[in-house]
Design a protein around this motif. Structure first.
Motif, PDB file in Angstrom:
ATOM      1  N   VAL A  84     -13.055 -62.105  45.530  1.00 33.89           N
ATOM      2  CA  VAL A  84     -13.704 -63.043  44.619  1.00 33.89           C
ATOM      3  C   VAL A  84     -15.209 -62.928  44.802  1.00 33.89           C
ATOM      4  O   VAL A  84     -15.713 -62.943  45.923  1.00 33.89           O
ATOM      5  N   GLY A  85     -15.904 -62.812  43.685  1.00 34.79           N
ATOM      6  CA  GLY A  85     -17.360 -62.772  43.711  1.00 34.79           C
ATOM      7  C   GLY A  85     -17.926 -63.822  42.778  1.00 34.79           C
ATOM      8  O   GLY A  85     -17.450 -63.978  41.660  1.00 34.79           O
ATOM      9  N   VAL A  86     -18.921 -64.563  43.250  1.00 36.64           N
ATOM     10  CA  VAL A  86     -19.564 -65.597  42.434  1.00 36.64           C
ATOM     11  C   VAL A  86     -21.056 -65.278  42.393  1.00 36.64           C
ATOM     12  O   VAL A  86     -21.685 -65.057  43.420  1.00 36.64           O
ATOM     13  N   ALA A  87     -21.590 -65.257  41.179  1.00 34.83           N
ATOM     14  CA  ALA A  87     -23.021 -65.005  41.001  1.00 34.83           C
ATOM     15  C   ALA A  87     -23.543 -65.927  39.912  1.00 34.83           C
ATOM     16  O   ALA A  87     -22.766 -66.475  39.127  1.00 34.83           O
ATOM     17  N   CYS A  88     -24.854 -66.108  39.888  1.00 33.60           N
ATOM     18  CA  CYS A  88     -25.489 -66.930  38.858  1.00 33.60           C
ATOM     19  C   CYS A  88     -26.475 -66.085  38.072  1.00 33.60           C
ATOM     20  O   CYS A  88     -27.146 -65.222  38.624  1.00 33.60           O
ATOM     21  N   ARG A  89     -26.550 -66.351  36.798  1.00 30.49           N
ATOM     22  CA  ARG A  89     -27.526 -65.700  35.930  1.00 30.49           C
ATOM     23  C   ARG A  89     -28.359 -66.768  35.274  1.00 30.49           C
ATOM     24  O   ARG A  89     -27.771 -67.671  34.692  1.00 30.49           O
ATOM     25  N   PRO A  90     -29.619 -66.780  35.269  1.00 29.23           N
ATOM     26  CA  PRO A  90     -30.470 -65.890  36.054  1.00 29.23           C
ATOM     27  C   PRO A  90     -30.290 -66.172  37.541  1.00 29.23           C
ATOM     28  O   PRO A  90     -29.858 -67.252  37.930  1.00 29.23           O
ATOM     29  N   ASP A  91     -30.611 -65.181  38.350  1.00 32.59           N
ATOM     30  CA  ASP A  91     -30.433 -65.320  39.795  1.00 32.59           C
ATOM     31  C   ASP A  91     -31.174 -66.547  40.299  1.00 32.59           C
ATOM     32  O   ASP A  91     -32.354 -66.727  40.054  1.00 32.59           O
ATOM     33  N   SER A  92     -30.426 -67.390  40.987  1.00 28.84           N
ATOM     34  CA  SER A  92     -31.038 -68.603  41.529  1.00 28.84           C
ATOM     35  C   SER A  92     -30.631 -68.752  42.974  1.00 28.84           C
ATOM     36  O   SER A  92     -29.558 -68.326  43.380  1.00 28.84           O
ATOM     37  N   SER A  93     -31.483 -69.368  43.735  1.00 28.34           N
ATOM     38  CA  SER A  93     -31.255 -69.523  45.164  1.00 28.34           C
ATOM     39  C   SER A  93     -30.025 -70.383  45.437  1.00 28.34           C
ATOM     40  O   SER A  93     -29.097 -69.917  46.055  1.00 28.34           O
ATOM     41  N   PRO A  94     -29.975 -71.640  44.996  1.00 24.43           N
ATOM     42  CA  PRO A  94     -28.696 -72.320  45.136  1.00 24.43           C
ATOM     43  C   PRO A  94     -27.839 -71.947  43.933  1.00 24.43           C
ATOM     44  O   PRO A  94     -28.262 -72.067  42.786  1.00 24.43           O
ATOM     45  N   CYS A  95     -26.670 -71.464  44.197  1.00 22.31           N
ATOM     46  CA  CYS A  95     -25.758 -71.098  43.111  1.00 22.31           C
ATOM     47  C   CYS A  95     -24.534 -71.992  43.224  1.00 22.31           C
ATOM     48  O   CYS A  95     -23.905 -72.019  44.268  1.00 22.31           O
ATOM     49  N   PRO A  96     -24.220 -72.786  42.264  1.00 22.42           N
ATOM     50  CA  PRO A  96     -24.769 -72.910  40.923  1.00 22.42           C
ATOM     51  C   PRO A  96     -26.024 -73.776  40.884  1.00 22.42           C
ATOM     52  O   PRO A  96     -26.295 -74.533  41.794  1.00 22.42           O
ATOM     53  N   ALA A  97     -26.749 -73.635  39.798  1.00 26.12           N
ATOM     54  CA  ALA A  97     -27.962 -74.418  39.581  1.00 26.12           C
ATOM     55  C   ALA A  97     -27.936 -74.950  38.148  1.00 26.12           C
ATOM     56  O   ALA A  97     -27.234 -74.419  37.294  1.00 26.12           O
ATOM     57  N   ALA A  98     -28.699 -75.987  37.896  1.00 27.69           N
ATOM     58  CA  ALA A  98     -28.736 -76.599  36.564  1.00 27.69           C
ATOM     59  C   ALA A  98     -29.202 -75.578  35.531  1.00 27.69           C
ATOM     60  O   ALA A  98     -30.204 -74.903  35.720  1.00 27.69           O
ATOM     61  N   GLY A  99     -28.436 -75.449  34.458  1.00 25.64           N
ATOM     62  CA  GLY A  99     -28.777 -74.547  33.375  1.00 25.64           C
ATOM     63  C   GLY A  99     -28.405 -73.098  33.595  1.00 25.64           C
ATOM     64  O   GLY A  99     -28.574 -72.270  32.701  1.00 25.64           O
ATOM     65  N   ALA A 100     -27.903 -72.755  34.761  1.00 27.23           N
ATOM     66  CA  ALA A 100     -27.537 -71.361  35.049  1.00 27.23           C
ATOM     67  C   ALA A 100     -26.156 -71.040  34.459  1.00 27.23           C
ATOM     68  O   ALA A 100     -25.407 -71.929  34.073  1.00 27.23           O
ATOM     69  N   THR A 101     -25.858 -69.779  34.416  1.00 25.93           N
ATOM     70  CA  THR A 101     -24.538 -69.315  33.998  1.00 25.93           C
ATOM     71  C   THR A 101     -23.823 -68.780  35.234  1.00 25.93           C
ATOM     72  O   THR A 101     -24.329 -67.883  35.908  1.00 25.93           O
ATOM     73  N   VAL A 102     -22.669 -69.327  35.528  1.00 24.06           N
ATOM     74  CA  VAL A 102     -21.875 -68.903  36.682  1.00 24.06           C
ATOM     75  C   VAL A 102     -20.970 -67.752  36.247  1.00 24.06           C
ATOM     76  O   VAL A 102     -20.270 -67.852  35.234  1.00 24.06           O
ATOM     77  N   VAL A 103     -21.006 -66.658  37.000  1.00 15.37           N
ATOM     78  CA  VAL A 103     -20.171 -65.496  36.727  1.00 15.37           C
ATOM     79  C   VAL A 103     -19.207 -65.334  37.904  1.00 15.37           C
ATOM     80  O   VAL A 103     -19.636 -65.109  39.034  1.00 15.37           O
ATOM     81  N   VAL A 104     -17.913 -65.457  37.634  1.00 15.32           N
ATOM     82  CA  VAL A 104     -16.893 -65.316  38.673  1.00 15.32           C
ATOM     83  C   VAL A 104     -16.095 -64.046  38.387  1.00 15.32           C
ATOM     84  O   VAL A 104     -15.584 -63.864  37.281  1.00 15.32           O
ATOM     85  N   THR A 105     -16.015 -63.179  39.391  1.00 13.71           N
ATOM     86  CA  THR A 105     -15.257 -61.934  39.286  1.00 13.71           C
ATOM     87  C   THR A 105     -14.126 -61.979  40.303  1.00 13.71           C
ATOM     88  O   THR A 105     -14.367 -62.197  41.486  1.00 13.71           O
ATOM     89  N   VAL A 106     -12.904 -61.788  39.828  1.00 14.59           N
ATOM     90  CA  VAL A 106     -11.725 -61.778  40.702  1.00 14.59           C
ATOM     91  C   VAL A 106     -11.028 -60.435  40.506  1.00 14.59           C
ATOM     92  O   VAL A 106     -10.788 -60.019  39.366  1.00 14.59           O
ATOM     93  N   SER A 107     -10.724 -59.762  41.604  1.00 20.48           N
ATOM     94  CA  SER A 107     -10.031 -58.479  41.515  1.00 20.48           C
ATOM     95  C   SER A 107      -8.985 -58.367  42.611  1.00 20.48           C
ATOM     96  O   SER A 107      -9.094 -58.986  43.665  1.00 20.48           O
ATOM     97  N   THR A 108      -7.975 -57.574  42.329  1.00 18.35           N
ATOM     98  CA  THR A 108      -6.913 -57.303  43.292  1.00 18.35           C
ATOM     99  C   THR A 108      -6.292 -55.956  42.951  1.00 18.35           C
ATOM    100  O   THR A 108      -6.647 -55.331  41.948  1.00 18.35           O
ATOM    101  N   SER A 109      -5.374 -55.528  43.759  1.00 15.80           N
ATOM    102  CA  SER A 109      -4.676 -54.273  43.542  1.00 15.80           C
ATOM    103  C   SER A 109      -3.182 -54.566  43.524  1.00 15.80           C
ATOM    104  O   SER A 109      -2.660 -55.195  44.450  1.00 15.80           O
ATOM    105  N   VAL A 110      -2.487 -54.122  42.483  1.00 14.72           N
ATOM    106  CA  VAL A 110      -1.064 -54.417  42.312  1.00 14.72           C
ATOM    107  C   VAL A 110      -0.249 -53.203  42.733  1.00 14.72           C
ATOM    108  O   VAL A 110      -0.334 -52.147  42.104  1.00 14.72           O
TER     109      VAL A 110
END
Length: 144
Positions: A84-110
């Motif tokens: 699981v990866g969590v990132a904010c756009r635009p990059d912000s120090s505390p993630c999440p931040a007001a007005g930011a976009t949260v991007v969550v990436t989940v991956s696995t192998s089946v």
């Protein structure tokens, strides 16, 4: 002359079994991959929603973990194989931040069903599955 009476039913059964077994395996393998891909997609979407709607950063992390645990259990995803990866756009120090976009990436192998673990065949024949979800955080988010 040879008597071929009754051989057509035997040929039909033999050819039917030879064609049915790979077709049945294909259906089972595709079903397994589809189940895991739906689980990964649900995990990414619900985790992004949980993070974006949390009242602060501490609650965001706790909610995301709780959502991921529930979805992993519901869809039978291997908890050790999920990333699981969590990132904010635009990059912000505390993630999440007001007005930011949260991007969550989940991956696995089946892993494909009925593939033995000998010589790493189960890892070599596994199918990677990934889902990305984005969610906008409210501009009025306190973040405290």
């Amino acid at each position: 002359m040879r008597d071929d009476t009754g051989s057509s039913s035997l040929e039909f059964i033999a050819v039917g079994v030879i064609m049915l077994v790979p077709l049945l395996y294909l259906v089972i393998a595709v079903g397994s991959v589809q189940e895991q891909s739906l689980g990964v997609e649900a995990a990414a979407r619900q985790a992004a929603r949980a993070i974006a709607s949390a009242p602060d950063t501490a609650h965001a992390a706790a909610r995301a973990d709780q959502v991921l645990e529930g979805i992993v259990a519901e869809y039978g995803i291997d908890p050790g194989a999920i990333d699981v990866g969590v990132a904010c756009r635009p990059d912000s120090s505390p993630c999440p931040a007001a007005g930011a976009t949260v991007v969550v990436t989940v991956s696995t192998s089946v892993p494909l069903p009925l593939v033995p673990g000998v010589l790493g065949l189960d890892q070599a024949t596994s199918v990677p599955v990934e889902a990305v979800s984005v969610q906008k955080v409210s501009r009025r988010w306190s973040g405290g």
